[in-house]
Write an enzyme that holds these catalytic residues in place. Structure first.
Site, short mmCIF file in Angstrom:
data_model
loop_
_atom_site.label_atom_id
_atom_site.label_comp_id
_atom_site.label_asym_id
_atom_site.label_seq_id
_atom_site.Cartn_x
_atom_site.Cartn_y
_atom_site.Cartn_z
N ARG A 103 108.97 81.81 34.18
CA ARG A 103 108.50 80.61 33.32
C ARG A 103 107.08 80.19 33.92
O ARG A 103 107.12 79.72 34.95
CB ARG A 103 109.74 79.39 33.57
CG ARG A 103 109.08 77.98 33.32
CD ARG A 103 110.19 77.27 32.82
NE ARG A 103 111.14 77.38 31.84
CZ ARG A 103 112.09 76.54 31.23
NH1 ARG A 103 111.98 75.38 31.84
NH2 ARG A 103 112.84 76.99 30.24
N HIS A 130 108.92 80.45 23.79
CA HIS A 130 110.20 80.44 24.30
C HIS A 130 111.18 81.19 23.81
O HIS A 130 112.19 80.90 23.13
CB HIS A 130 110.77 79.16 24.45
CG HIS A 130 111.85 78.67 25.60
ND1 HIS A 130 112.12 79.54 26.29
CD2 HIS A 130 112.49 77.55 25.51
CE1 HIS A 130 113.13 78.89 27.04
NE2 HIS A 130 113.42 77.92 26.51
N GLN A 133 115.12 81.14 24.33
CA GLN A 133 115.77 79.87 23.66
C GLN A 133 116.21 80.35 22.06
O GLN A 133 117.30 80.15 21.75
CB GLN A 133 114.75 78.81 23.54
CG GLN A 133 115.29 77.69 23.04
CD GLN A 133 116.45 77.05 23.76
OE1 GLN A 133 116.42 76.78 24.81
NE2 GLN A 133 117.42 76.77 22.96
N ASP A 222 113.00 69.18 19.27
CA ASP A 222 112.61 69.41 20.75
C ASP A 222 111.68 68.34 21.30
O ASP A 222 111.43 67.55 20.30
CB ASP A 222 111.53 70.78 20.79
CG ASP A 222 111.50 71.05 22.19
OD1 ASP A 222 111.73 70.53 23.21
OD2 ASP A 222 110.51 72.18 22.40
N CYS A 262 116.99 72.29 21.77
CA CYS A 262 116.97 73.39 23.04
C CYS A 262 117.36 72.63 24.31
O CYS A 262 117.55 73.23 25.12
CB CYS A 262 115.52 73.80 23.10
SG CYS A 262 114.14 72.81 23.41
N ARG A 290 122.77 80.32 25.64
CA ARG A 290 121.62 80.69 26.49
C ARG A 290 122.03 82.09 27.29
O ARG A 290 121.09 83.16 27.47
CB ARG A 290 120.82 79.78 27.17
CG ARG A 290 120.04 78.83 26.50
CD ARG A 290 118.74 79.34 25.80
NE ARG A 290 117.85 79.78 27.16
CZ ARG A 290 117.21 79.18 27.89
NH1 ARG A 290 116.85 78.04 27.53
NH2 ARG A 290 116.20 79.93 28.71
N1 CP Z 1 115.98 74.85 26.79
C1 CP Z 1 115.52 75.12 28.16
O1 CP Z 1 114.62 76.04 28.29
O2 CP Z 1 116.09 74.21 29.19
P1 CP Z 1 115.43 74.20 30.67
O3 CP Z 1 113.79 73.58 30.52
O4 CP Z 1 116.27 73.20 31.17
O5 CP Z 1 115.44 75.40 31.06
N1 NVA Z 2 108.94 72.32 24.48
C1 NVA Z 2 109.75 71.88 25.51
C2 NVA Z 2 110.54 73.11 25.71
C3 NVA Z 2 111.74 72.94 27.03
C4 NVA Z 2 112.76 73.64 27.29
C5 NVA Z 2 108.76 72.32 26.79
O1 NVA Z 2 107.98 73.09 27.14
O2 NVA Z 2 108.77 71.19 27.60
#
Ligand code: CP
Ligand code: NVA
Length: 306
Positions: A103, A130, A133, A222, A262, A290
């Site tokens: 990530r 993502h 997701q 989101d 998400c 997930r």
């Molecule tokens: N939806 C998602 O990716 O959650 P986290 O940021 O908690 O991993």
């Molecule tokens: N758009 C959000 C998604 C989190 C899972 C972010 O990038 O923070």
């Protein structure tokens, strides 16, 4: 040749369906108390440059359920691109592990990681997208409807990383995908054009959210302020005020319209408690999926399709 999963479009339509079928099979097995060690002795490093709850836990527990092992590396551990070059850490982790999940902020770093790693790399979110997701999302829609026929999905809010992966999904699976954002927060035009030119889906940007959600099968939310954008929060709260998913908005969609998010949710901002906790919401099935979707993605990258 190793295969990576950096974007939904890294998989063909057939591969996406094979992965979704496998995810469903793995989920059914787990629900009946069976844990088949498809990934026995496989190890995964998980590199996090941003916080996470779902991604970390679902990958880590998912690996354990498949007989493998996952190691968590926090934002303080590696200092990717700062303490150490991406291409160096990619090669180092390839020497220790069978697969890497990361990530990161910059999507170019993700591509560099995949280029230099000699093992598969899975994208667990970047500023651009993502894909894991959205694999879980479409699995959840499929599970709830029984099919993906004549599906209308409306993404309301920011044209962000999650939205971008939905647009990429529309390149591979037929749907009517609508995005409704305030002016200045639209997804990039080239990406919308890519999905339109793929010729499978109808892809539209509609500024008025109440117009956009008409006949929606799914309304997707989101956060308005993604990780890394915290300094813009006050401006975003005001720019997105008309884009809250609430009971009034839901009344413009189909009566059985599913609400997805998400997570993490900023309750009272992009979505009300009433809608998030209401009967149309499938967000916690979505969160659970997930883990099952990712177990299938990892298996698939190792050539395991059954
Ligand atoms: N939806 C998602 O990716 O959650 P986290 O940021 O908690 O991993
Ligand atoms: N758009 C959000 C998604 C989190 C899972 C972010 O990038 O923070």
């Amino acid at each position: 040749m190793k295969k990576d999963f950096l974007e939904i479009t890294d998989f063909t339509t057939e591969e996406l369906w094979e992965t979704l079928e496998l995810a469903k099979k793995i989920k059914d097995e787990v629900k009946s108390g069976k844990f088949i060690p498809r990934l026995a002795d496989k190890t995964m490093s998980m590199v996090f440059a941003k916080p996470s709850a779902r991604t970390r836990v679902s990958f880590e527990i998912g690996m354990v359920q498949l007989g493998g092992y996952a190691l968590y590396l926090s934002p303080n551990d590696i200092g990717i691109g700062k303490r150490e070059a991406v291409k160096d850490i990619a090669r180092v982790l390839s020497g220790y592990n069978d697969i890497i999940m990361a990530r990161l902020f910059d999507h170019k770093h993700m591509e560099e990681m995949a280029k230099y790693a000699t093992v598969p790399v899975i994208n667990g979110l970047t500023d651009y997208n993502h894909p894991c997701q959205v694999m879980a999302d479409i699995m959840t829609v499929w599970e709830h409807r029984g099919n993906l026929d004549n599906l209308k999905v409306v993404f309301v809010g920011d044209g962000n990383n999650v939205a971008n992966s939905w647009i990429n999904l529309a390149c591979r699976l037929p749907m009517h995908f609508v995005i409704s954002t305030p002016c200045g927060y639209e997804p990039e035009q080239w990406l919308l054009d890519k999905a339109k030119n793929a010729g499978l889906s109808t892809v539209e940007a509609i500024a008025d959210p109440l117009e956009a959600v008409k006949n929606a099968d799914v309304i997707y939310a989101d956060v308005w302020t993604s990780m890394g954008q915290e300094e813009e929060k006050a401006k975003r709260l005001s720019d997105f005020a008309e884009f809250q998913i609430n009971a009034e908005m839901l009344s413009h969609a189909k009566p059985d319209c599913k609400i997805m998010h998400c997570l993490p949710a900023h309750r009272g901002e992009e979505i009300t408690d009433e809608v998030l906790d209401g009967p149309n919401s499938i967000v916690f099935d979505e969160a659970e999926n997930r883990m099952h979707a990712q177990k299938a993605i990892i298996s698939f990258l190792f050539g395991i399709t059954k």
